[in-house]
Design a protein around this motif. Sequence first.
Motif, mmCIF file in Angstrom:
data_model
loop_
_atom_site.group_PDB
_atom_site.id
_atom_site.type_symbol
_atom_site.label_atom_id
_atom_site.label_comp_id
_atom_site.label_asym_id
_atom_site.label_seq_id
_atom_site.Cartn_x
_atom_site.Cartn_y
_atom_site.Cartn_z
ATOM 1 N N MET A 162 0.833 -1.208 0.000
ATOM 2 C CA MET A 162 0.000 0.000 0.000
ATOM 3 C C MET A 162 0.865 1.254 0.000
ATOM 4 N N ILE A 163 1.925 1.240 0.799
ATOM 5 C CA ILE A 163 2.832 2.394 0.851
ATOM 6 C C ILE A 163 3.534 2.554 -0.494
ATOM 7 N N PHE A 164 3.956 1.435 -1.081
ATOM 8 C CA PHE A 164 4.639 1.451 -2.367
ATOM 9 C C PHE A 164 3.749 2.079 -3.445
ATOM 10 N N HIS A 165 2.505 1.629 -3.530
ATOM 11 C CA HIS A 165 1.598 2.157 -4.556
ATOM 12 C C HIS A 165 1.273 3.627 -4.315
ATOM 13 N N MET A 166 1.116 3.991 -3.058
ATOM 14 C CA MET A 166 0.825 5.387 -2.729
ATOM 15 C C MET A 166 1.939 6.310 -3.205
ATOM 16 N N ILE A 167 3.178 5.904 -2.959
ATOM 17 C CA ILE A 167 4.317 6.717 -3.370
ATOM 18 C C ILE A 167 4.431 6.770 -4.883
ATOM 19 N N LYS A 168 4.214 5.637 -5.543
ATOM 20 C CA LYS A 168 4.262 5.600 -7.010
ATOM 21 C C LYS A 168 3.241 6.563 -7.611
ATOM 22 N N GLU A 169 2.021 6.546 -7.101
ATOM 23 C CA GLU A 169 0.961 7.412 -7.624
ATOM 24 C C GLU A 169 1.281 8.886 -7.390
ATOM 25 N N LEU A 170 1.793 9.203 -6.211
ATOM 26 C CA LEU A 170 2.132 10.598 -5.903
ATOM 27 C C LEU A 170 3.281 11.082 -6.780
ATOM 28 N N ALA A 171 4.271 10.201 -7.015
ATOM 29 C CA ALA A 171 5.403 10.577 -7.867
ATOM 30 C C ALA A 171 4.930 10.857 -9.286
ATOM 31 N N THR A 172 3.997 10.038 -9.777
ATOM 32 C CA THR A 172 3.441 10.261 -11.119
ATOM 33 C C THR A 172 2.695 11.580 -11.182
ATOM 34 N N THR A 173 1.895 11.851 -10.167
ATOM 35 C CA THR A 173 1.155 13.115 -10.102
ATOM 36 C C THR A 173 2.099 14.310 -10.071
ATOM 37 N N ALA A 174 3.224 14.145 -9.367
ATOM 38 C CA ALA A 174 4.197 15.234 -9.240
ATOM 39 C C ALA A 174 5.100 15.352 -10.464
ATOM 40 N N GLY A 175 4.955 14.423 -11.418
ATOM 41 C CA GLY A 175 5.779 14.467 -12.627
ATOM 42 C C GLY A 175 7.192 13.961 -12.433
ATOM 43 N N ILE A 176 7.411 13.140 -11.390
ATOM 44 C CA ILE A 176 8.737 12.576 -11.125
ATOM 45 C C ILE A 176 8.917 11.321 -11.978
ATOM 46 N N LYS A 177 9.940 11.308 -12.806
ATOM 47 C CA LYS A 177 10.167 10.199 -13.731
ATOM 48 C C LYS A 177 11.048 9.102 -13.142
ATOM 49 N N LYS A 178 11.689 9.359 -12.030
ATOM 50 C CA LYS A 178 12.604 8.385 -11.439
ATOM 51 C C LYS A 178 11.839 7.153 -10.948
ATOM 52 N N ASN A 179 12.531 6.016 -10.969
ATOM 53 C CA ASN A 179 11.947 4.775 -10.469
ATOM 54 C C ASN A 179 12.147 4.728 -8.958
ATOM 55 N N ILE A 180 11.135 5.138 -8.216
ATOM 56 C CA ILE A 180 11.299 5.278 -6.773
ATOM 57 C C ILE A 180 10.403 4.309 -6.018
ATOM 58 N N SER A 181 10.733 4.137 -4.757
ATOM 59 C CA SER A 181 9.995 3.267 -3.850
ATOM 60 C C SER A 181 10.100 3.884 -2.454
ATOM 61 N N PRO A 182 9.450 3.301 -1.453
ATOM 62 C CA PRO A 182 9.623 3.821 -0.093
ATOM 63 C C PRO A 182 11.086 3.888 0.337
ATOM 64 N N HIS A 183 11.896 2.916 -0.148
ATOM 65 C CA HIS A 183 13.313 2.886 0.233
ATOM 66 C C HIS A 183 14.068 4.093 -0.318
ATOM 67 N N THR A 184 13.535 4.711 -1.379
ATOM 68 C CA THR A 184 14.184 5.892 -1.952
ATOM 69 C C THR A 184 14.232 7.019 -0.930
ATOM 70 N N PHE A 185 13.194 7.117 -0.105
ATOM 71 C CA PHE A 185 13.168 8.157 0.930
ATOM 72 C C PHE A 185 14.249 7.892 1.969
#
Length: 313
Positions: free
Chosen positions: A225-248
Amino acid sequence: MINKDETGKIIKQYQRYLKFEKSLSPNTLDAYLTDLDKLMSFLTLEGIAIKDITLDNLQQFVAGLHDIGIHARSQARIISGIKSFFNFLILTDYLEADPSELLEGPKIGFKLPEILTIEEIDAIISAIDLSKNEGQRNKAILETLYSCGLRVSELTNLKLSELYLDEGFIKVEGKGSKQRLVPISPKAINEIKLYILDRNQVTAKKDFEDYLFLSRRGTNLSRIMIFHMIKELATTAGIKKNISPHTFRHSFATHLLEGGANLRAIQSMLGHETIATTEIYTHIDRNMLRSEIIEHHPRNIKYRRNNAPENEQ
């Protein structure tokens, strides 16, 4: 000609050496012996005695590992174990020369983890829709991930009883059930307190009453759930990087280091198993840990600037 009795005796001596001289844990000891067994099976099939093994034989063995699809990192581990075995044979005068001395492991590519800039983290958090029921919860989640450098499993298992917000710490249970106190920033504390107002409106299910971050169903959140939430927010923010919770978590450590924080303090806050020893926890004062994160974390610098009295701005 292979002498099986002699080979078995050597391996038993090696096992005692690893256990008592090298003080390896049972799991590590088993891994060494399992990898060595692969070599012994190869020697038996080829009819080669330990005393007669050559570098060419070892290279043939390693090539066989590659051919059957064993991953490069696993190959490297097996080779490391082989070198340890032959080092033991040299120490015990069983061999005069080490045939594994020039044995090379596979090339393992090192990929640096993806790092977010401070601006990208701001953009992701700003993409949260605070009008939604889970909006403030998600904001508190991301601020906690970034401000504390937590693993996602540590975040999803965080308990209300483990929050010491007045003291500026949270208690985290990391790998191997090892607990540590992690400094938490004023910004993250503020977002958690705002979220708790919303959380009080959710009925927690039995056995989930103490979990900090709850789903709509009243249970703790999953890592997915955390992974998908971050992925969706990154897409909304226009972030192209392949990120995950561990990226933070990576970004937390990188930004602190770039800001001049003490490396040993960062390692302790991350709870890295290789350095989170009793000695380190004994010699690093908790107040110093907190001062490191408060002084050097970019989130706190911005928070102090925005909340400073007018005559100090």
